[in-house]
Design a protein around this motif. Structure first.
Motif, PDB file in Angstrom:
ATOM      1  N   GLY A 110       0.654  -0.976   0.030  1.00 32.00           N
ATOM      2  CA  GLY A 110       0.114   0.127  -0.155  1.00 32.00           C
ATOM      3  C   GLY A 110       1.108   1.075   0.267  1.00 32.00           C
ATOM      4  N   ILE A 111       2.006   1.143   0.630  1.00 26.42           N
ATOM      5  CA  ILE A 111       2.890   2.175   0.935  1.00 26.42           C
ATOM      6  C   ILE A 111       3.258   2.329  -0.597  1.00 26.42           C
ATOM      7  CG2 ILE A 111       5.013   3.188   1.334  1.00 26.42           C
ATOM      8  CD1 ILE A 111       4.210   2.049   3.745  1.00 26.42           C
ATOM      9  N   VAL A 112       4.211   1.715  -0.875  1.00 28.44           N
ATOM     10  CA  VAL A 112       5.028   1.565  -2.357  1.00 28.44           C
ATOM     11  C   VAL A 112       3.463   1.580  -3.573  1.00 28.44           C
ATOM     12  CG1 VAL A 112       6.646   1.247  -1.631  1.00 28.44           C
ATOM     13  CG2 VAL A 112       5.415  -0.572  -2.663  1.00 28.44           C
ATOM     14  N   HIS A 113       2.548   1.795  -3.700  1.00 26.27           N
ATOM     15  CA  HIS A 113       1.454   1.114  -5.364  1.00 26.27           C
ATOM     16  C   HIS A 113       1.279   2.387  -5.627  1.00 26.27           C
ATOM     17  CE1 HIS A 113      -1.432  -0.395  -7.993  1.00 26.27           C
ATOM     18  NE2 HIS A 113      -2.904   0.917  -7.176  1.00 26.27           N
ATOM     19  N   LEU A 114       1.009   2.552  -6.767  1.00 26.62           N
ATOM     20  CA  LEU A 114       1.104   4.203  -7.733  1.00 26.62           C
ATOM     21  C   LEU A 114       0.881   3.601  -9.498  1.00 26.62           C
ATOM     22  CD1 LEU A 114       1.333   6.770  -7.358  1.00 26.62           C
ATOM     23  CD2 LEU A 114       3.610   7.283  -8.114  1.00 26.62           C
ATOM     24  N   PRO A 115      -0.091   3.414  -9.156  1.00 26.80           N
ATOM     25  CA  PRO A 115      -0.607   2.498 -10.329  1.00 26.80           C
ATOM     26  C   PRO A 115      -0.096   3.826 -11.442  1.00 26.80           C
ATOM     27  CG  PRO A 115      -2.453   3.150  -9.061  1.00 26.80           C
ATOM     28  CD  PRO A 115      -1.111   3.803  -8.229  1.00 26.80           C
ATOM     29  N   GLY A 116       0.139   2.773 -12.630  1.00 27.93           N
ATOM     30  CA  GLY A 116       0.354   3.672 -13.984  1.00 27.93           C
ATOM     31  C   GLY A 116       1.820   3.835 -14.287  1.00 27.93           C
ATOM     32  N   LEU A 117       2.769   3.616 -12.638  1.00 25.54           N
ATOM     33  CA  LEU A 117       4.490   4.467 -12.841  1.00 25.54           C
ATOM     34  C   LEU A 117       4.816   2.995 -13.571  1.00 25.54           C
ATOM     35  CD1 LEU A 117       5.719   6.592 -11.469  1.00 25.54           C
ATOM     36  CD2 LEU A 117       6.143   4.319 -10.202  1.00 25.54           C
ATOM     37  N   PRO A 118       5.604   3.365 -14.612  1.00 20.97           N
ATOM     38  CA  PRO A 118       6.888   2.326 -15.202  1.00 20.97           C
ATOM     39  C   PRO A 118       7.830   1.496 -14.580  1.00 20.97           C
ATOM     40  CG  PRO A 118       6.333   4.490 -16.285  1.00 20.97           C
ATOM     41  CD  PRO A 118       6.385   4.738 -14.961  1.00 20.97           C
ATOM     42  N   GLY A 119       8.109   0.100 -14.607  1.00 20.60           N
ATOM     43  CA  GLY A 119       9.481  -0.302 -13.729  1.00 20.60           C
ATOM     44  C   GLY A 119      10.291   0.419 -13.418  1.00 20.60           C
ATOM     45  N   TRP A 120      10.996   1.464 -14.567  1.00 23.59           N
ATOM     46  CA  TRP A 120      12.581   1.885 -14.183  1.00 23.59           C
ATOM     47  C   TRP A 120      12.060   3.202 -13.125  1.00 23.59           C
ATOM     48  CZ3 TRP A 120      12.821   7.658 -14.868  1.00 23.59           C
ATOM     49  CH2 TRP A 120      11.727   7.443 -15.638  1.00 23.59           C
ATOM     50  N   ALA A 121      10.685   3.654 -13.393  1.00 21.26           N
ATOM     51  CA  ALA A 121      10.848   4.831 -12.599  1.00 21.26           C
ATOM     52  C   ALA A 121      10.017   4.593 -10.875  1.00 21.26           C
ATOM     53  CB  ALA A 121       9.350   5.672 -12.589  1.00 21.26           C
ATOM     54  N   PHE A 122       9.438   2.680 -10.433  1.00 20.48           N
ATOM     55  CA  PHE A 122       8.971   2.364  -9.779  1.00 20.48           C
ATOM     56  C   PHE A 122      10.101   2.106  -8.757  1.00 20.48           C
ATOM     57  CE2 PHE A 122       8.383  -1.500  -7.327  1.00 20.48           C
ATOM     58  CZ  PHE A 122       6.990  -0.505  -6.763  1.00 20.48           C
ATOM     59  N   ALA A 123      11.436   1.657  -9.454  1.00 19.50           N
ATOM     60  CA  ALA A 123      12.812   0.778  -9.047  1.00 19.50           C
ATOM     61  C   ALA A 123      13.496   2.532  -8.294  1.00 19.50           C
ATOM     62  CB  ALA A 123      13.730   0.570 -10.182  1.00 19.50           C
ATOM     63  N   LEU A 124      12.785   3.535  -8.692  1.00 20.72           N
ATOM     64  CA  LEU A 124      13.508   4.790  -7.907  1.00 20.72           C
ATOM     65  C   LEU A 124      12.389   5.140  -7.176  1.00 20.72           C
ATOM     66  CD1 LEU A 124      14.988   6.725 -11.329  1.00 20.72           C
ATOM     67  CD2 LEU A 124      16.668   5.393  -9.617  1.00 20.72           C
ATOM     68  N   TYR A 125      11.142   4.815  -7.000  1.00 26.14           N
ATOM     69  CA  TYR A 125      10.359   5.563  -6.423  1.00 26.14           C
ATOM     70  C   TYR A 125       9.971   5.011  -4.958  1.00 26.14           C
ATOM     71  CZ  TYR A 125       6.063   5.673  -5.199  1.00 26.14           C
ATOM     72  OH  TYR A 125       4.328   6.336  -3.689  1.00 26.14           O
ATOM     73  N   ALA A 126      10.216   3.291  -5.354  1.00 24.88           N
ATOM     74  CA  ALA A 126       9.999   2.869  -4.025  1.00 24.88           C
ATOM     75  C   ALA A 126      11.041   2.703  -2.894  1.00 24.88           C
ATOM     76  CB  ALA A 126      10.043   0.416  -4.453  1.00 24.88           C
ATOM     77  N   PRO A 127      12.283   2.769  -3.316  1.00 27.74           N
ATOM     78  CA  PRO A 127      13.300   2.619  -1.612  1.00 27.74           C
ATOM     79  C   PRO A 127      13.066   4.989  -1.269  1.00 27.74           C
ATOM     80  CG  PRO A 127      14.137   2.213  -3.528  1.00 27.74           C
ATOM     81  CD  PRO A 127      13.133   2.740  -4.442  1.00 27.74           C
ATOM     82  N   ILE A 128      12.676   5.345  -2.515  1.00 28.42           N
ATOM     83  CA  ILE A 128      12.057   6.564  -1.826  1.00 28.42           C
ATOM     84  C   ILE A 128      11.265   6.761  -0.808  1.00 28.42           C
ATOM     85  CG2 ILE A 128      12.012   9.392  -2.541  1.00 28.42           C
ATOM     86  CD1 ILE A 128      13.985   8.579  -4.913  1.00 28.42           C
TER      87      ILE A 128
END
Length: 264
Positions: free
Chosen positions: A154-172
């Motif tokens: 639930g914390i990292v879920h962001l619909p429509g986010l590309p995989g490469w962007a998710f790899a940056l977004y999730a740790p942050i």
């Protein structure tokens, strides 16, 4: 009362510094932890309990005296802090949030009480302990209602986010929820009270030194400026003390909501 201003010589002015925040045990040979800030924190707890008892123990249909003060405080915390973050769950958490708000407010106001003159939150151990309590509640609620995997998802879920962007977004975002949030909750309160106490002490000592310790025609003007700035800073500091109590309680409500709803 212990001396917190160090003077290297009778004719030399020395600005107050970190010695303002260093305290020896109250009693000679007593426990190291029993210092002035601890006694002030205990006194603050007694004050909060007494005010709440006077306000809420025997409520009347037409509120008067302390009940009026208590109802105003309750309404303020409910409408400005609890409901914006917690919505329908606000009433369940009002006891905790009202206690946090009143406790931090009294902690802070101790900085302007004569002969006490030390805001408890200027000692980092106290806001850290309170923030850790809220942090523990947030994690407990998140895992209890969503499970470990569901809470993290639930914390990292962001619909429509590309995989490469998710790899940056999730740790942050994970670092923000599990590390940065605790740090900012503590530092926001501590730093403001620490800096405010130091500034008020600095200008009050300017006034005392140049008007009483080393009175000269030229220095008298500097002393008067010190006194005027001290009065102005004290008034401003009281506003900041209230604001920081509000912000600390508001962040607590937001963190509790994030645990309940499983989001950041």
């Amino acid at each position: 009362m212990r001396t917190t201003i160090l003077i290297t010589s009778p004719d030399q002015w020395t600005a107050p510094g970190l010695e303002l925040f260093e305290f020896s045990p109250i009693f000679l040979g007593g426990p190291e932890w029993l210092t002035k800030p601890v006694l002030i924190a205990l006194l603050s707890s007694v004050i909060v309990i007494a005010v709440c008892w006077a306000a809420y123990a025997k409520p009347k249909i037409v509120p008067r005296g302390w009940q009026s003060v208590g109802e105003y405080a309750y309404t303020f915390v409910r409408d400005q802090i609890a409901r914006p973050s917690l919505g329908k769950d606000a009433d369940r958490w009002m006891g905790l949030l009202l206690t946090i708000f009143l406790t931090v407010l009294v902690w802070n106001l101790m900085g302007v009480v004569p002969f006490i003159q030390f805001p408890v939150a200027a000692h980092i151990d106290f806001p850290l302990a309170l923030a850790l309590s809220v942090y523990g509640i947030k994690l407990h609620l998140g895992v209890k209602h969503h499970g470990v995997r569901g809470y993290i998802r639930g914390i990292v879920h962001l619909p429509g986010l590309p995989g490469w962007a998710f790899a940056l977004y999730a740790p942050i975002i994970l670092a923000e929820v599990f590390i940065t949030s605790l740090f900012t909750h503590v530092i926001r309160l501590f730093a403001n009270m620490f800096a405010g106490h130091l500034l008020v002490a600095f200008f009050s000592y300017v006034g005392f030194w140049f008007l009483f310790e080393q009175l000269t025609p030229l220095g008298a003007g500097v002393g008067v400026i010190g006194v005027v700035v001290t009065i102005a800073l004290t008034a401003f500091e009281m506003f900041i003390q209230f604001l920081q109590a509000f912000l600390f309680a508001m962040l607590a409500a937001m963190f509790i909501a994030s645990g309940l709803h499983g989001s950041h």
